[in-house]
Scaffold this active site. Structure first.
Site, PDB file in Angstrom:
ATOM      1  CE  LYS A 198       6.946  54.687  47.411  1.00  0.00           C
ATOM      2  NZ  LYS A 198       6.339  55.821  48.411  1.00  0.00           N
ATOM      3  CG  ASP A 252       5.914  47.010  45.621  1.00  0.00           C
ATOM      4  OD1 ASP A 252       6.447  47.848  44.936  1.00  0.00           O
ATOM      5  OD2 ASP A 252       4.859  47.118  46.241  1.00  0.00           O
ATOM      6  CD1 TRP A 308       3.787  50.050  51.129  1.00  0.00           C
ATOM      7  CD2 TRP A 308       1.947  50.133  49.862  1.00  0.00           C
ATOM      8  NE1 TRP A 308       3.496  51.273  51.098  1.00  0.00           N
ATOM      9  CE2 TRP A 308       2.086  51.335  50.296  1.00  0.00           C
ATOM     10  CE3 TRP A 308       0.722  49.962  49.015  1.00  0.00           C
ATOM     11  CZ2 TRP A 308       1.466  52.547  50.112  1.00  0.00           C
ATOM     12  CZ3 TRP A 308       0.069  51.173  48.881  1.00  0.00           C
ATOM     13  CH2 TRP A 308       0.282  52.307  49.359  1.00  0.00           C
TER      14      TRP A 308
END
Length: 362
Positions: free
Chosen positions: A197, A173, A102
């Site tokens: 999540k 993030d 990511w």
């Protein structure tokens, strides 16, 4: 009610209480005669949900008054573009710590936009099995920001302490570990997280942003890609994903009922310990991917001695009611994602299964 042992990496487990509440209110939300999905996003009934979600998050994470909470669509992936669009002025550099897939995607998007970038540190050489030490980070005065990914779902690593940078221009993030533990919000210029999540269902991204950053948006940036657009309109500039925000609010209510982030953090430590102990006490039968001082409490990655044995483990686990234990192709093996809503009992059951499987196959 039969419920799977859900260890999916995302979209992931939601609290059963939250699902049952949504089920109860699905066709008639608070005597409106409509589902929350049918309400106008300009209505008072929906606006109350929207504002409560913001308020609850501020309370749970103790977000100071000089920060705003925004709701944006497009997932964390859209933030990879919005951040350099809004915050990199001419002559400034976006500095990135590479700790997995990511963070690689984040710097890629900045480069696509033609923005100057640099790599503060990288753990790629060892297949992202660790978080770089703070002493390894290369930062410079011309950095517009330092970007990190706080938890790496694929590789199972997590930052244990955060760097301090000029003007606190640290952007994170936190899609896979937000709300899993208390946070030093003042260390960050901005935190963003896809909801799927720990916060709720997919479709909504939470942005916690310091207010002075809102003044940095460039006039050349399209309106819907500017943070000040969302701030000025209470994240209601266009139609938001109302059901996702309603579910986010319900999850935040659930976290509050559990005793808040501190209680959730203690439970997460206990859950992860069950599985890590099974790995560490297996005499090498299970081998963790992440180095011990970088281990994630959210995503536990491990391998067995052969692909054949891993396949057998995964098949027998599936037959026993476990879901989502397949590791990512970048690492192989197995991965157990133990997000907030994964019950202690599910982690205990997985630990017991691992011990049983080892005894039968060692």
């Amino acid at each position: 009610m039969k419920r799977a042992y859900n260890f999916n990496a995302g979209p992931s487990a939601l609290p059963l209480e939250v699902l049952l509440k949504a089920q109860e209110e699905l066709v008639n939300f608070q005597d409106t005669g409509m589902s929350v999905m049918e309400l106008s996003h300009r209505s008072k009934d929906y606006e109350a949900v929207h504002n409560e979600a913001q308020s609850l998050l501020k309370q749970l994470l103790q977000i100071p008054d000089n920060y705003e909470v925004l709701f944006i669509q497009g997932g964390a992936s859209l933030q990879f573009s919005m951040i350099p669009m809004n915050f990199l002025a001419e002559g400034q550099i976006g500095n990135y710590v590479l700790t997995g897939a990511w963070s690689e995607k984040a710097i890629k998007e900045a480069k696509i936009l033609g923005r100057a970038t640099s790599i503060a540190a990288s753990a790629k050489e060892t297949n992202y099995d660790r978080i770089p030490k703070l002493s390894e980070l290369n930062v410079a005065p011309e950095d517009g920001y330092l970007h990190i990914t706080s938890n790496n779902t694929i590789f199972g690593t997590q930052w244990k302490e955060f760097p301090t940078v000029k003007d606190n221009m640290l952007i994170a993030d936190m899609s896979s570990d937000i709300l899993s533990k208390p946070l030093p919000i003042n260390n960050f210029a901005m935190i963003y997280a896809g909801a799927q999540k720990n916060l709720g269902p997919s479709g909504i991204t939470v942005v916690i942003i310091r207010k002075d950053l809102l003044e940095r948006s460039h006039d050349q940036v399209p309106s819907v890609l500017r943070y000040d657009t969302f701030s000025k309109n209470n994240s209601l500039y266009n139609t938001p994903p109302t059901f996702a925000i309603y579910m986010l609010r319900n999850v935040l209510q659930w976290v509050t009922d559990q005793g808040g982030v501190e209680a959730i953090a203690k439970l997460n430590e206990d859950k992860a310990a069950l599985i890590y102990n099974a790995i560490d006490e297996s005499n090498g039968f299970y081998k963790g991917h992440a180095q011990n001082d970088s281990r994630s409490l959210m995503n536990i990655t491990f391998n067995l001695s052969s692909d054949e044995l891993s396949k057998k483990f995964l098949q027998e686990a599936k037959d026993a009611g476990f879901v989502g234990l397949n590791g990512h192709r970048s690492v192989g093996g197995c991965r157990a994602s133990t997000y907030n809503a994964v019950p202690f009992e599910a982690c205990e059951a997985l630990r017991n299964f691992m011990i049983k499987f080892q005894k039968a196959n060692a």
